[in-house]
Design a protein around this motif. Structure first.
Motif, PDB file in Angstrom:
ATOM      1  N   ALA A 151       0.823  -1.214   0.000  1.00  0.00           N
ATOM      2  CA  ALA A 151       0.000   0.000   0.000  1.00  0.00           C
ATOM      3  C   ALA A 151       0.856   1.263   0.000  1.00  0.00           C
ATOM      4  O   ALA A 151       0.432   2.320  -0.478  1.00  0.00           O
ATOM      5  N   ALA A 152       2.065   1.175   0.503  1.00  0.00           N
ATOM      6  CA  ALA A 152       2.939   2.361   0.596  1.00  0.00           C
ATOM      7  C   ALA A 152       3.818   2.531  -0.647  1.00  0.00           C
ATOM      8  O   ALA A 152       4.756   3.317  -0.625  1.00  0.00           O
ATOM      9  N   GLY A 153       3.513   1.798  -1.696  1.00  0.00           N
ATOM     10  CA  GLY A 153       4.247   2.016  -2.946  1.00  0.00           C
ATOM     11  C   GLY A 153       5.082   0.843  -3.415  1.00  0.00           C
ATOM     12  O   GLY A 153       5.650   0.874  -4.510  1.00  0.00           O
ATOM     13  N   GLY A 154       5.190  -0.175  -2.578  1.00  0.00           N
ATOM     14  CA  GLY A 154       5.863  -1.410  -3.005  1.00  0.00           C
ATOM     15  C   GLY A 154       7.324  -1.221  -3.381  1.00  0.00           C
ATOM     16  O   GLY A 154       7.986  -0.288  -2.917  1.00  0.00           O
ATOM     17  N   PRO A 155       7.835  -2.125  -4.242  1.00  0.00           N
ATOM     18  CA  PRO A 155       9.255  -2.088  -4.600  1.00  0.00           C
ATOM     19  C   PRO A 155       9.700  -0.743  -5.186  1.00  0.00           C
ATOM     20  O   PRO A 155      10.815  -0.299  -4.941  1.00  0.00           O
ATOM     21  N   SER A 156       8.830  -0.070  -5.944  1.00  0.00           N
ATOM     22  CA  SER A 156       9.292   1.183  -6.551  1.00  0.00           C
ATOM     23  C   SER A 156       9.513   2.264  -5.493  1.00  0.00           C
ATOM     24  O   SER A 156      10.423   3.092  -5.605  1.00  0.00           O
ATOM     25  N   ALA A 157       8.701   2.256  -4.424  1.00  0.00           N
ATOM     26  CA  ALA A 157       8.915   3.220  -3.330  1.00  0.00           C
ATOM     27  C   ALA A 157      10.240   2.923  -2.622  1.00  0.00           C
ATOM     28  O   ALA A 157      11.012   3.832  -2.293  1.00  0.00           O
ATOM     29  N   LEU A 158      10.511   1.649  -2.400  1.00  0.00           N
ATOM     30  CA  LEU A 158      11.779   1.275  -1.743  1.00  0.00           C
ATOM     31  C   LEU A 158      12.971   1.642  -2.621  1.00  0.00           C
ATOM     32  O   LEU A 158      13.989   2.139  -2.130  1.00  0.00           O
ATOM     33  N   GLN A 159      12.825   1.415  -3.909  1.00  0.00           N
ATOM     34  CA  GLN A 159      13.893   1.776  -4.853  1.00  0.00           C
ATOM     35  C   GLN A 159      14.158   3.281  -4.780  1.00  0.00           C
ATOM     36  O   GLN A 159      15.307   3.732  -4.730  1.00  0.00           O
TER      37      GLN A 159
END
Ligand code: 3PG
Length: 217
Positions: A136-144
């Motif tokens: 919900a917080a943006g998944g892998p792209s947010a972590l990237q």
């Protein structure tokens, strides 16, 4: 204390997030998961028996790495430490939690999603953080994206992580472990189907290990 050393020592980066309702289930459940190849468990403090379950697991399997999750207050932090938890995880972080963590040597994973939350955890000396709710917080792209301004911070994403999407998390350089409840489906726990829990853990650990090595699925 930061959890980076503890997590780097785990043979398997997959951490089941467990909600346990019956104390009697604690040991057979932990045995099934550990025999299935899991290196560490996160027992969420969402039920009355959670702390007792952690103590029971540690008594039966002193070398197993058993953490407490959903630790949301200083009091809960104390209870988790008293139960014998090897690490403590929170979906967020507050002054109370940082204070409780500073009073103990048990590794702590504060939760952080935004830049300000990451900075706050860094100010308290933490470089390994829980990223929740991951999908919900943006998944892998947010972590990237977070790896740009925070190259020295590692994350353990949980919340919506499944066997179907876990590869996208594990291939990120700033993901050191992943957590999820899919290894302990409620129906299997209600019916005490420990052989099925073992099989699910074995299958998931095999797939995750292959992903971590970059092998084809
Ligand atoms: C957690 O506390 O980390 C989550 O509840 C786990 O999320 P999941 O149930 O979506 O795996």
């Amino acid at each position: 204390m930061d959890a980076s050393v503890l997590l780097s020592r785990l043979a398997c980066p997959l951490i089941p997030v467990v909600v346990i309702d019956r104390l009697d289930d604690a040991v057979p459940l932990a045995e099934a998961l550990m025999q299935g190849g899991v290196s560490a468990l996160e027992i969420t403090l969402r039920t009355q028996v959670a702390c007792e379950a952690i103590s029971a697991m540690k008594s039966a399997m002193p070398h197993a790495v058993i953490g407490a999750g959903t630790v949301s207050s200083g009091e809960a932090y104390e209870a988790a430490v008293q139960s014998g938890a090897d690490f403590v995880v929170s979906p967020g972080a507050t002054d109370q939690l940082f204070k409780a963590a500073a009073a103990h040597t048990v590794p702590f994973l504060p939760g952080a999603v935004t830049g300000s939350e990451v900075l706050r955890a860094m100010e308290s000396g933490y470089t390994t953080l829980k990223f929740f709710p991951a999908e919900a917080a943006g998944g892998p792209s947010a972590l990237q994206a977070l790896s740009g301004p925070f190259p020295d911070i590692n994350f353990m994403p949980t919340g919506g992580v499944t066997l179907q999407n876990v590869a996208a998390y594990l291939q990120l350089n700033n993901v050191c472990a992943v957590g999820g409840s899919w290894l302990t489906p409620r129906d299997l726990l209600i019916d005490q189907k420990w052989e099925a829990v073992y099989q699910l853990a074995t299958d998931s650990v095999t797939q995750v290990t292959q992903m971590s090595r970059g092998e084809p699925q």
